[in-house]
Motif scaffolding. Structure first.
Motif, PDB file in Angstrom:
ATOM      1  N   ALA A  31      28.318  44.124  35.028  1.00  0.00           N
ATOM      2  CA  ALA A  31      29.133  45.281  35.420  1.00  0.00           C
ATOM      3  C   ALA A  31      29.432  46.195  34.245  1.00  0.00           C
ATOM      4  O   ALA A  31      29.427  47.431  34.383  1.00  0.00           O
ATOM      5  CB  ALA A  31      30.435  44.801  36.057  1.00  0.00           C
ATOM      6  N   GLU A  32      29.706  45.619  33.077  1.00  0.00           N
ATOM      7  CA  GLU A  32      30.086  46.430  31.918  1.00  0.00           C
ATOM      8  C   GLU A  32      28.939  47.285  31.386  1.00  0.00           C
ATOM      9  O   GLU A  32      29.164  48.201  30.597  1.00  0.00           O
ATOM     10  CB  GLU A  32      30.615  45.517  30.799  1.00  0.00           C
ATOM     11  N   ASN A  33      27.713  46.988  31.812  1.00  0.00           N
ATOM     12  CA  ASN A  33      26.559  47.760  31.360  1.00  0.00           C
ATOM     13  C   ASN A  33      26.168  48.866  32.339  1.00  0.00           C
ATOM     14  O   ASN A  33      25.141  49.526  32.157  1.00  0.00           O
ATOM     15  CB  ASN A  33      25.361  46.837  31.147  1.00  0.00           C
ATOM     16  N   VAL A  34      26.971  49.058  33.387  1.00  0.00           N
ATOM     17  CA  VAL A  34      26.665  50.055  34.410  1.00  0.00           C
ATOM     18  C   VAL A  34      27.699  51.173  34.369  1.00  0.00           C
ATOM     19  O   VAL A  34      28.905  50.912  34.371  1.00  0.00           O
ATOM     20  CB  VAL A  34      26.644  49.421  35.813  1.00  0.00           C
ATOM     21  N   CYS A  35      27.232  52.395  34.297  1.00  0.00           N
ATOM     22  CA  CYS A  35      28.107  53.564  34.396  1.00  0.00           C
ATOM     23  C   CYS A  35      28.019  54.076  35.831  1.00  0.00           C
ATOM     24  O   CYS A  35      26.959  54.560  36.253  1.00  0.00           O
ATOM     25  CB  CYS A  35      27.676  54.655  33.421  1.00  0.00           C
ATOM     26  N   PRO A  36      29.102  53.955  36.625  1.00  0.00           N
ATOM     27  CA  PRO A  36      29.022  54.302  38.048  1.00  0.00           C
ATOM     28  C   PRO A  36      28.532  55.713  38.322  1.00  0.00           C
ATOM     29  O   PRO A  36      27.860  55.951  39.333  1.00  0.00           O
ATOM     30  CB  PRO A  36      30.469  54.114  38.524  1.00  0.00           C
ATOM     31  N   GLY A  37      28.828  56.657  37.435  1.00  0.00           N
ATOM     32  CA  GLY A  37      28.388  58.028  37.645  1.00  0.00           C
ATOM     33  C   GLY A  37      26.961  58.285  37.243  1.00  0.00           C
ATOM     34  O   GLY A  37      26.407  59.364  37.533  1.00  0.00           O
ATOM     35  N   PRO A  40      21.403  53.458  36.744  1.00  0.00           N
ATOM     36  CA  PRO A  40      19.986  53.423  36.369  1.00  0.00           C
ATOM     37  C   PRO A  40      19.101  53.720  37.581  1.00  0.00           C
ATOM     38  O   PRO A  40      19.380  53.271  38.701  1.00  0.00           O
ATOM     39  CB  PRO A  40      19.789  51.979  35.882  1.00  0.00           C
ATOM     40  N   ASP A  41      18.051  54.467  37.350  1.00  0.00           N
ATOM     41  CA  ASP A  41      17.155  54.856  38.447  1.00  0.00           C
ATOM     42  C   ASP A  41      16.622  53.627  39.186  1.00  0.00           C
ATOM     43  O   ASP A  41      16.456  53.655  40.412  1.00  0.00           O
ATOM     44  CB  ASP A  41      15.986  55.680  37.906  1.00  0.00           C
ATOM     45  N   SER A  42      16.350  52.564  38.442  1.00  0.00           N
ATOM     46  CA  SER A  42      15.807  51.361  39.067  1.00  0.00           C
ATOM     47  C   SER A  42      16.781  50.779  40.078  1.00  0.00           C
ATOM     48  O   SER A  42      16.378  50.391  41.185  1.00  0.00           O
ATOM     49  CB  SER A  42      15.481  50.314  37.991  1.00  0.00           C
ATOM     50  N   LEU A  43      18.070  50.721  39.732  1.00  0.00           N
ATOM     51  CA  LEU A  43      19.066  50.201  40.672  1.00  0.00           C
ATOM     52  C   LEU A  43      19.204  51.118  41.885  1.00  0.00           C
ATOM     53  O   LEU A  43      19.393  50.648  43.011  1.00  0.00           O
ATOM     54  CB  LEU A  43      20.420  50.031  39.982  1.00  0.00           C
ATOM     55  N   VAL A  44      19.119  52.409  41.656  1.00  0.00           N
ATOM     56  CA  VAL A  44      19.190  53.358  42.774  1.00  0.00           C
ATOM     57  C   VAL A  44      18.035  53.117  43.740  1.00  0.00           C
ATOM     58  O   VAL A  44      18.218  53.076  44.969  1.00  0.00           O
ATOM     59  CB  VAL A  44      19.175  54.811  42.251  1.00  0.00           C
ATOM     60  N   ARG A  45      16.829  52.939  43.198  1.00  0.00           N
ATOM     61  CA  ARG A  45      15.669  52.711  44.064  1.00  0.00           C
ATOM     62  C   ARG A  45      15.805  51.388  44.835  1.00  0.00           C
ATOM     63  O   ARG A  45      15.466  51.308  46.012  1.00  0.00           O
ATOM     64  CB  ARG A  45      14.382  52.725  43.233  1.00  0.00           C
ATOM     65  N   LEU A  46      16.305  50.362  44.152  1.00  0.00           N
ATOM     66  CA  LEU A  46      16.499  49.090  44.837  1.00  0.00           C
ATOM     67  C   LEU A  46      17.508  49.230  45.975  1.00  0.00           C
ATOM     68  O   LEU A  46      17.309  48.702  47.076  1.00  0.00           O
ATOM     69  CB  LEU A  46      16.969  48.024  43.836  1.00  0.00           C
ATOM     70  N   PRO A  55      27.702  43.405  41.145  1.00  0.00           N
ATOM     71  CA  PRO A  55      28.155  43.530  39.759  1.00  0.00           C
ATOM     72  C   PRO A  55      28.818  42.240  39.277  1.00  0.00           C
ATOM     73  O   PRO A  55      29.649  41.658  39.977  1.00  0.00           O
ATOM     74  CB  PRO A  55      29.163  44.689  39.812  1.00  0.00           C
ATOM     75  N   HIS A  56      28.431  41.816  38.086  1.00  0.00           N
ATOM     76  CA  HIS A  56      28.889  40.552  37.499  1.00  0.00           C
ATOM     77  C   HIS A  56      29.667  40.865  36.221  1.00  0.00           C
ATOM     78  O   HIS A  56      29.083  41.271  35.219  1.00  0.00           O
ATOM     79  CB  HIS A  56      27.665  39.689  37.198  1.00  0.00           C
ATOM     80  N   GLY A  57      30.986  40.738  36.261  1.00  0.00           N
ATOM     81  CA  GLY A  57      31.814  41.080  35.109  1.00  0.00           C
ATOM     82  C   GLY A  57      31.869  39.982  34.071  1.00  0.00           C
ATOM     83  O   GLY A  57      31.754  38.787  34.387  1.00  0.00           O
ATOM     84  N   CYS A  79      32.642  50.269  39.945  1.00  0.00           N
ATOM     85  CA  CYS A  79      31.253  49.811  39.901  1.00  0.00           C
ATOM     86  C   CYS A  79      30.836  49.244  41.258  1.00  0.00           C
ATOM     87  O   CYS A  79      29.740  49.531  41.749  1.00  0.00           O
ATOM     88  CB  CYS A  79      31.106  48.752  38.810  1.00  0.00           C
ATOM     89  N   ALA A  80      31.720  48.449  41.874  1.00  0.00           N
ATOM     90  CA  ALA A  80      31.405  47.874  43.189  1.00  0.00           C
ATOM     91  C   ALA A  80      31.198  48.964  44.229  1.00  0.00           C
ATOM     92  O   ALA A  80      30.274  48.888  45.054  1.00  0.00           O
ATOM     93  CB  ALA A  80      32.529  46.927  43.616  1.00  0.00           C
ATOM     94  N   ARG A  81      32.050  49.978  44.191  1.00  0.00           N
ATOM     95  CA  ARG A  81      31.914  51.067  45.163  1.00  0.00           C
ATOM     96  C   ARG A  81      30.619  51.853  44.937  1.00  0.00           C
ATOM     97  O   ARG A  81      29.926  52.215  45.891  1.00  0.00           O
ATOM     98  CB  ARG A  81      33.130  51.995  45.080  1.00  0.00           C
ATOM     99  N   ALA A  82      30.296  52.115  43.678  1.00  0.00           N
ATOM    100  CA  ALA A  82      29.087  52.895  43.378  1.00  0.00           C
ATOM    101  C   ALA A  82      27.824  52.166  43.816  1.00  0.00           C
ATOM    102  O   ALA A  82      26.845  52.801  44.232  1.00  0.00           O
ATOM    103  CB  ALA A  82      29.029  53.196  41.878  1.00  0.00           C
ATOM    104  N   LEU A  83      27.841  50.847  43.727  1.00  0.00           N
ATOM    105  CA  LEU A  83      26.657  50.067  44.078  1.00  0.00           C
ATOM    106  C   LEU A  83      26.654  49.628  45.539  1.00  0.00           C
ATOM    107  O   LEU A  83      25.676  49.036  45.999  1.00  0.00           O
ATOM    108  CB  LEU A  83      26.574  48.822  43.178  1.00  0.00           C
TER     109      LEU A  83
END
Length: 470
Positions: A31-37, A40-46, A55-57, A79-83
């Protein structure tokens, strides 16, 4: 609980491979490596393909004496909401100690450290988890951790501790079978007993990972293939219940994608094989595996263990229902203060060189200290890769020298800046050009306003670069 299936830890280094990998039902990201705004393109595609992302804190420190930091909770919630995640996960661990409860500086471990399995620690952990649950938009699951050291005077086994935690808070459990193996080697704890005592109905999903043994100590590296003993424990768990999800963790030394696929297939087959009755018509009650007893036997043994624990708690005037009263209640601060003193003494011994608290294995504390320092050097090199570039082969030795007597107090990025300032004060690197580059790098990141945004600063640096070229 949502069925997740078979997944893998998403890391930037293997993002492309994960996207192409067959049979991946879901992924987990730090979770700490993800910026909700700026996902990463890869996560968006997934996500667009319908792959669940969890997200794993790693930084809340729910097992610490302090209440969870509101800003960290808010970031995890965002982060949870963004993902669009169905749940979030964290650890049963403490990562910092000191501060107002002990009238001492706050120290950062930079690592997940075990909480004592005592009624005080359980009271504090339960309250911290309730605070987190109230702040998060989705359910929370917490993970058992791997440990090199044991607390003296523990009052519960791991299974009893986790059972009471889930019973009192309703929190879900993320069971890491590799961590159960680690604790078997390092602390002599029986993974079969832990599985027998677990409330399997509370399991959200399962972690599987590799490690290595050195000098009788198992290091949970997440950088090696999954060994057979870990698969055996996974089979023992799968014989007791059908885990909603199973995930392969790999953080470093990434092999070829084909090797990761083989490991995923092995994990999937292990779960499927353990879930089948060994004799047609006899069902799960007759099932046994290398990891332990069948489901019905596990339920009976778990009930027996919980009854025995409740009876012992009653005989002592304790037990789960009277734990708050016995400890003075977390709202009154007594349990928190006692836990804070113990955790601060331990962390200070590990990172600041103070004497080892009574009852701890000093040899094992030394192993943990070296492990923390090595990890600190590795993470700083990742957070600020320019530093090894400035220093070359001398980076590691220089950082280990810096870390002696300088505990981390503000996270890895601040640690990187502190290391750079230390080098500059010592006149390092010896090469004048490298030292000037390090100075510019440090000044760029340590000032309230990045110098590069000021025209005069840009001109001054351009002049210096021109002079250096000539």
């Amino acid at each position: 609980m949502e069925r997740l299936g078979t997944g893998i830890g998403w890391r930037p280094e293997i993002a492309d491979a994960v996207e192409r990998m067959p049979g991946v039902d879901w992924v987990e990201t730090v979770a700490e490596n993800v910026c909700p705004g700026h996902l990463p393109d890869s996560l968006v595609r997934l996500r667009e393909r319908g792959v669940t992302v969890v997200p794993h804190g790693v930084s809340l420190g729910l097992g610490g004496a302090d209440r969870p930091d509101r800003a960290r909770l808010a970031a995890l919630a965002e982060c949870a909401r963004a993902l669009g995640s169905p749940l979030v996960t964290e650890h049963i661990a403490f990562v910092r100690a000191g501060g107002p409860l002990t009238a001492s500086p706050t120290l950062e471990a930079g690592h997940l450290l075990p909480v004592p399995r005592t009624r005080d620690a359980l009271d504090v952990l339960c309250e911290n988890i309730r605070i987190a649950q109230d702040a998060l938009p989705v359910p929370l699951a917490v993970e058992n951790i791997a440990a090199l050291i044991s607390w003296p005077g523990e009052e519960m086994t791991e299974g009893q501790f986790l059972y009471d935690l889930a019973d009192r808070t309703g929190v879900r459990l993320l069971i890491d079978v590799a961590n159960l193996h680690t604790n078997q080697v390092n602390r002599g704890e029986d993974p079969v007993r832990a599985l027998d005592e677990l409330p399997v109905e509370a399991i959200a999903y399962v972690h599987v990972a590799g490690g290595f043994e050195r000098d009788g100590v198992w290091h949970d590296s997440h950088a090696h293939p999954v060994p057979q003993p870990v698969l055996d424990i996974l089979a023992g768990l799968a014989s007791r219940c059908a885990p909603p999800g199973v995930l392969l963790e790999r953080d470093e030394n990434f092999p070829e994608p084909a090797e990761l696929e083989r490991e995923l297939n092995t994990i999937r087959r292990t779960v499927e094989k353990a879930a089948r009755p060994t004799e047609p018509g006899r069902g799960t009650t007759s099932r046994t595996t290398a990891g332990g007893t069948g489901a019905a036997g596990a339920d009976a043994k778990s009930a027996d263990a919980r009854s025995a624990y409740a009876a012992s708690g009653s005989a002592e005037g304790g037990g789960t229902q009277s734990a708050d009263a016995k400890s003075g209640g977390t709202e009154g601060g007594c349990a928190r203060e006692r836990l804070a003193l113990g955790q601060t003494a331990l962390l200070s011994a590990l990172v600041a060189g103070t004497p080892a608290p009574e009852g701890f294995d000093r040899v094992r504390l030394g192993v943990q200290t070296r492990s923390l320092t090595a990890k600190r050097a590795d993470v700083v090199a990742k957070v600020a890769p320019e530093l090894p570039g400035f220093l070359g082969e001398t980076y590691r030795a220089a950082f280990l020298d810096y870390a002696q007597g300088r505990p981390m107090t503000g996270g890895y990025r601040r640690d990187a800046l502190g290391f750079a300032e230390h080098l500059l004060r010592a006149g390092l690197p010896e090469d004048a050009r490298a030292r000037r580059r390090l100075h510019d790098w440090w000044q760029e990141r340590s000032g309230p306003t990045p110098p590069s945004r000021h025209p005069a600063a840009r001109l001054a640096r351009a002049t210096r670069r021109a002079l250096l070229r000539h």
